[in-house]
Structure formats: structure tokens, C-alpha cells
Design a protein around this motif. Structure first.
Motif, PDB file in Angstrom:
ATOM      1  N   UNK A 267      57.850  37.250  27.816  1.00  0.00           N
ATOM      2  CA  UNK A 267      56.455  37.681  27.932  1.00  0.00           C
ATOM      3  C   UNK A 267      56.337  38.952  28.760  1.00  0.00           C
ATOM      4  N   UNK A 268      55.229  39.640  28.546  1.00  0.00           N
ATOM      5  CA  UNK A 268      54.967  40.870  29.294  1.00  0.00           C
ATOM      6  C   UNK A 268      53.537  40.851  29.818  1.00  0.00           C
ATOM      7  N   UNK A 269      53.376  41.455  30.970  1.00  0.00           N
ATOM      8  CA  UNK A 269      52.029  41.626  31.512  1.00  0.00           C
ATOM      9  C   UNK A 269      51.381  42.773  30.743  1.00  0.00           C
ATOM     10  N   UNK A 270      50.218  42.518  30.184  1.00  0.00           N
ATOM     11  CA  UNK A 270      49.533  43.565  29.419  1.00  0.00           C
ATOM     12  C   UNK A 270      48.041  43.578  29.767  1.00  0.00           C
ATOM     13  N   UNK A 271      47.736  43.895  31.025  1.00  0.00           N
ATOM     14  CA  UNK A 271      46.323  43.866  31.419  1.00  0.00           C
ATOM     15  C   UNK A 271      45.554  45.057  30.860  1.00  0.00           C
ATOM     16  N   UNK A 272      44.276  44.864  30.717  1.00  0.00           N
ATOM     17  CA  UNK A 272      43.381  45.949  30.305  1.00  0.00           C
ATOM     18  C   UNK A 272      42.305  46.061  31.386  1.00  0.00           C
ATOM     19  N   UNK A 273      42.162  47.237  31.955  1.00  0.00           N
ATOM     20  CA  UNK A 273      41.131  47.433  32.969  1.00  0.00           C
ATOM     21  C   UNK A 273      40.109  48.455  32.473  1.00  0.00           C
ATOM     22  N   UNK A 274      38.853  48.077  32.511  1.00  0.00           N
ATOM     23  CA  UNK A 274      37.784  48.979  32.101  1.00  0.00           C
ATOM     24  C   UNK A 274      37.020  49.367  33.358  1.00  0.00           C
ATOM     25  N   UNK A 275      37.038  50.656  33.658  1.00  0.00           N
ATOM     26  CA  UNK A 275      36.399  51.113  34.892  1.00  0.00           C
ATOM     27  C   UNK A 275      35.055  51.756  34.577  1.00  0.00           C
ATOM     28  N   UNK A 276      34.016  51.170  35.140  1.00  0.00           N
ATOM     29  CA  UNK A 276      32.674  51.667  34.911  1.00  0.00           C
ATOM     30  C   UNK A 276      32.091  52.246  36.191  1.00  0.00           C
ATOM     31  N   UNK A 277      31.170  53.173  36.023  1.00  0.00           N
ATOM     32  CA  UNK A 277      30.307  53.569  37.109  1.00  0.00           C
ATOM     33  C   UNK A 277      28.902  53.192  36.663  1.00  0.00           C
ATOM     34  N   UNK A 278      28.407  52.109  37.220  1.00  0.00           N
ATOM     35  CA  UNK A 278      27.140  51.557  36.757  1.00  0.00           C
ATOM     36  C   UNK A 278      25.973  52.190  37.513  1.00  0.00           C
TER      37      UNK A 278
ATOM     38  N   UNK B  56      40.703  34.880  37.198  1.00  0.00           N
ATOM     39  CA  UNK B  56      41.453  35.878  37.968  1.00  0.00           C
ATOM     40  C   UNK B  56      40.516  36.724  38.828  1.00  0.00           C
ATOM     41  N   UNK B  57      40.925  36.967  40.056  1.00  0.00           N
ATOM     42  CA  UNK B  57      40.189  37.791  41.016  1.00  0.00           C
ATOM     43  C   UNK B  57      38.867  37.171  41.468  1.00  0.00           C
TER      44      UNK B  57
ATOM     45  N   UNK C 145      40.913  42.487  32.141  1.00  0.00           N
ATOM     46  CA  UNK C 145      41.437  41.387  31.330  1.00  0.00           C
ATOM     47  C   UNK C 145      42.920  41.275  31.631  1.00  0.00           C
TER      48      UNK C 145
ATOM     49  N   UNK D 105      51.199  38.674  27.484  1.00  0.00           N
ATOM     50  CA  UNK D 105      51.464  38.505  26.061  1.00  0.00           C
ATOM     51  C   UNK D 105      52.844  37.898  25.834  1.00  0.00           C
TER      52      UNK D 105
END
Lengths: 172, 146
Positions: free
Chosen positions: A11-22, A89-90, B15, B19
């Protein structure tokens, strides 16, 4: 080879981070300015008279701007809830805990918040709850000014009346 | 009512996926961890790197792994003048399709070069390994011109 297979990558860590300025728009800004003062402020639709919180600045049903501000109670009714058993998470809150949609008295829509000081298995739809606020000197522009909602010793609200109570908690 | 102050806040939505690699990609990543590059042989004899699980033509399961070289040739490339935060390098670099020695299909990776004019189609490149390999694509830090 066998040694290599033993340490096979599976397995591999495959995080997705979406950075917003709200940036809060005018209606959320008004809402947040009031919550900073410890006030839950809704807005009333001039046409259908529905009271919304948090405010978006318009009525989704009538498509007209909402301008009139309405001060709501910090007493509310549980419209729906879920017991969270899996850690997020977090998220510093340890499961199990309760996330509920609560309708504050005087409003016609619910918002999502935490419930505590309750027996998780006894939480139910129609249950009366009240906001537990942080100390005033910790208030900011945030829903976190309310720590959580706790049960009130009041009779349940019948399902057909949830979201229809006046600001004084009476049948609207 | 006076003009309210503008409320602004940074917000990050994450997220945190893990995987599963499956046996074929897992084999490729395990190879990277051991500083080796592994491809797979397709039904028409082509060697594909990174290895595919199924044949691109017949859709049959593939299993014949083939070691390929850590050097290769640039087939095509795009120069990145202003790397962004998510990019693998802070300095300008090239994304390149690299056909490794022994492979028939190019693989995408980054190429470190001083300037755009140093990078050409057909240029020879070599993998630069990370100090510590963990079984991830970034085990190859980049390719450098030979």
C-alpha cells in the motif's frame, strides 16, 4: 527473492489536500459578527417567512434576498443525529460522540453541531437541547463558541412540529 | 449599518487515503525500494514500465516481470518555468516521457537540468535515487542528464 517478497510493498499513502482561503460573504459575515457576541442570528424570508440559520443571504425556496435579521434562542430541538464510532483523521474528538442536526427555537432549518453531557444511546429525534457556550473571553467568529448542545429536561417535540417552534419554544 | 470587516480564513480539506497497490504495482514499488526498475512484458512482446496489470490489447492478466535499466532516453518533455508547491522540484525542471533501456513504452518523470536548452528529445538520462527509498515513485528523486 523470498526475502524481497516478505517486504513487498502492498500500500501507499496517497493523501489529497485541498487548500482554500475562505472569505465570508455579506450574510455569513453578519451571522459570524453576531455569533462573536454570543447571539444566534437567523434571517427571515420576506415571502415565505422561513427563518434560516446560518444565513446565506437568500431564500432557497423563493429565490429572494433575506434581509431581516432574527435573534434566535440557543435552545433547540434534535432533528436528526448520528453516533460517530470511527475516528476522523485530524479530529481531536474521541469516538464515540454524537453529531446532531439541531433546529434552534425560532428557526425553520437545522444546523449541525456536537452533543454532549448526554447518554449516547438515549439521544433521540425531538429531544430538547441547549447550547453550552465557551467562556465569553474565548468567543471568536466561529460556531465553536458553542462547545456542544446538552439535553434539556423538557418534553419532546412531536416530529411534525420540529422546525416550527417560535423563538420562545412555543408551537408556531 | 457600518461596513463590516472582511472575514477571511485559511481552510484545508484533507483526504488521507491509503491505496492498495495490488501485486503488480506493488512489485514495481518494491523494486524502487531496492533501487531497481521493473517492467512487465505485454502479449505483443513490448516491455511496459511501470508495469500494467492487464494487457492493453488482449486484457489478459500480465505476470512476466522484466528488469529494465535506470538509464533511458527522453522521448518528449515539457519545461516547467515556475514550479508549484505540489511539484517534485523547487527549481525549474522538465516533465519528461523517458523510455528506459529495455523498455518499449516511455514513463513520465521529472528531469533536473540547468536550463530548458539543455533538455532535448533523444537526450540520455539517468535515475537519481533518493537518499532513503521507501517504495514510492519519489524513490527516484529525478532523472539527470548523462
Amino acid at each position: 527473492m523470498s526475502e524481497e517478497e516478505q517486504e513487498m510493498i502492498t500500500k501507499v499513502e496517497a493523501p489529497v489536500y485541498l487548500k482554500y482561503n475562505f472569505t465570508a460573504g455579506s450574510a455569513p459575515t453578519r451571522f459570524l459578527a453576531q455569533i462573536k457576541k454570543g447571539v444566534l442570528a437567523g434571517q427571515r424570508c420576506p415571502k415565505c417567512l422561513a427563518v434560516y440559520i446560518p444565513t446565506r443571504g437568500s431564500c432557497g425556496r423563493c429565490g429572494v434576498p433575506t434581509v431581516e435579521e432574527v435573534e434566535l434562542s440557543d435552545k433547540a430541538t434534535v432533528q436528526s443525529f448520528t453516533i460517530v464510532s470511527i475516528p476522523i483523521p485530524n479530529n481531536p474528538i474521541e469516538p464515540p460522540f454524537i453529531i446532531a442536526n439541531v433546529v434552534p427555537d425560532g428557526a425553520n432549518v437545522s444546523f449541525i453541531h456536537l452533543m454532549s453531557e448526554c447518554v449516547n444511546e438515549e439521544v433521540h429525534i425531538g429531544q430538547r437541547v441547549q447550547a453550552v457556550w465557551k467562556p465569553e473571553d474565548e468567543w471568536g467568529y466561529s460556531m465553536d463558541n458553542i462547545r456542544y448542545f446538552k439535553p434539556l429536561d423538557e418534553p419532546d417535540v412531536p416530529i411534525e412540529l420540529i422546525g416550527k417552534l417560535t423563538v420562545t419554544g412555543e408551537e408556531g | 449599518m457600518s461596513q463590516p470587516e472582511i472575514l477571511n480564513q485559511a481552510f484545508e480539506l484533507g483526504y488521507t487515503y491509503t491505496r492498495s497497490t495490488g501485486p503488480v504495482v506493488g512489485r514495481f514499488l518494491t523494486g524502487l525500494k531496492n533501487r531497481k526498475l521493473v517492467g512487465i512484458k505485454a502479449s505483443d512482446g513490448r516491455v511496459i514500465v511501470p508495469p500494467m496489470e492487464y494487457d492493453p490489447d488482449t486484457a489478459e492478466e500480465l505476470s512476466e516481470f522484466v528488469d529494465v535499466g535506470e538509464q533511458g532516453e527522453i522521448v518528449t518533455f515539457a519545461w516547467v518555468k515556475e514550479p508549484r508547491e505540489a511539484h517534485p522540484m523547487n527549481e525549474p525542471f522538465a516533465w519528461a516521457m523517458i523510455k528506459l533501456d529495455g523498455a518499449d513504452v516511455p514513463m513520465i518523470h521529472c528531469v533536473a537540468a540547468k536550463s530548458e536548452s539543455d533538455v532535448t528529445t533523444g537526450a540520455r538520462v539517468r535515475a537519481v535515487w533518493a537518499d532513503e527509498t521507501i517504495g514510492f515513485m519519489t524513490d527516484i528523486r529525478c532523472f539527470e542528464l548523462v
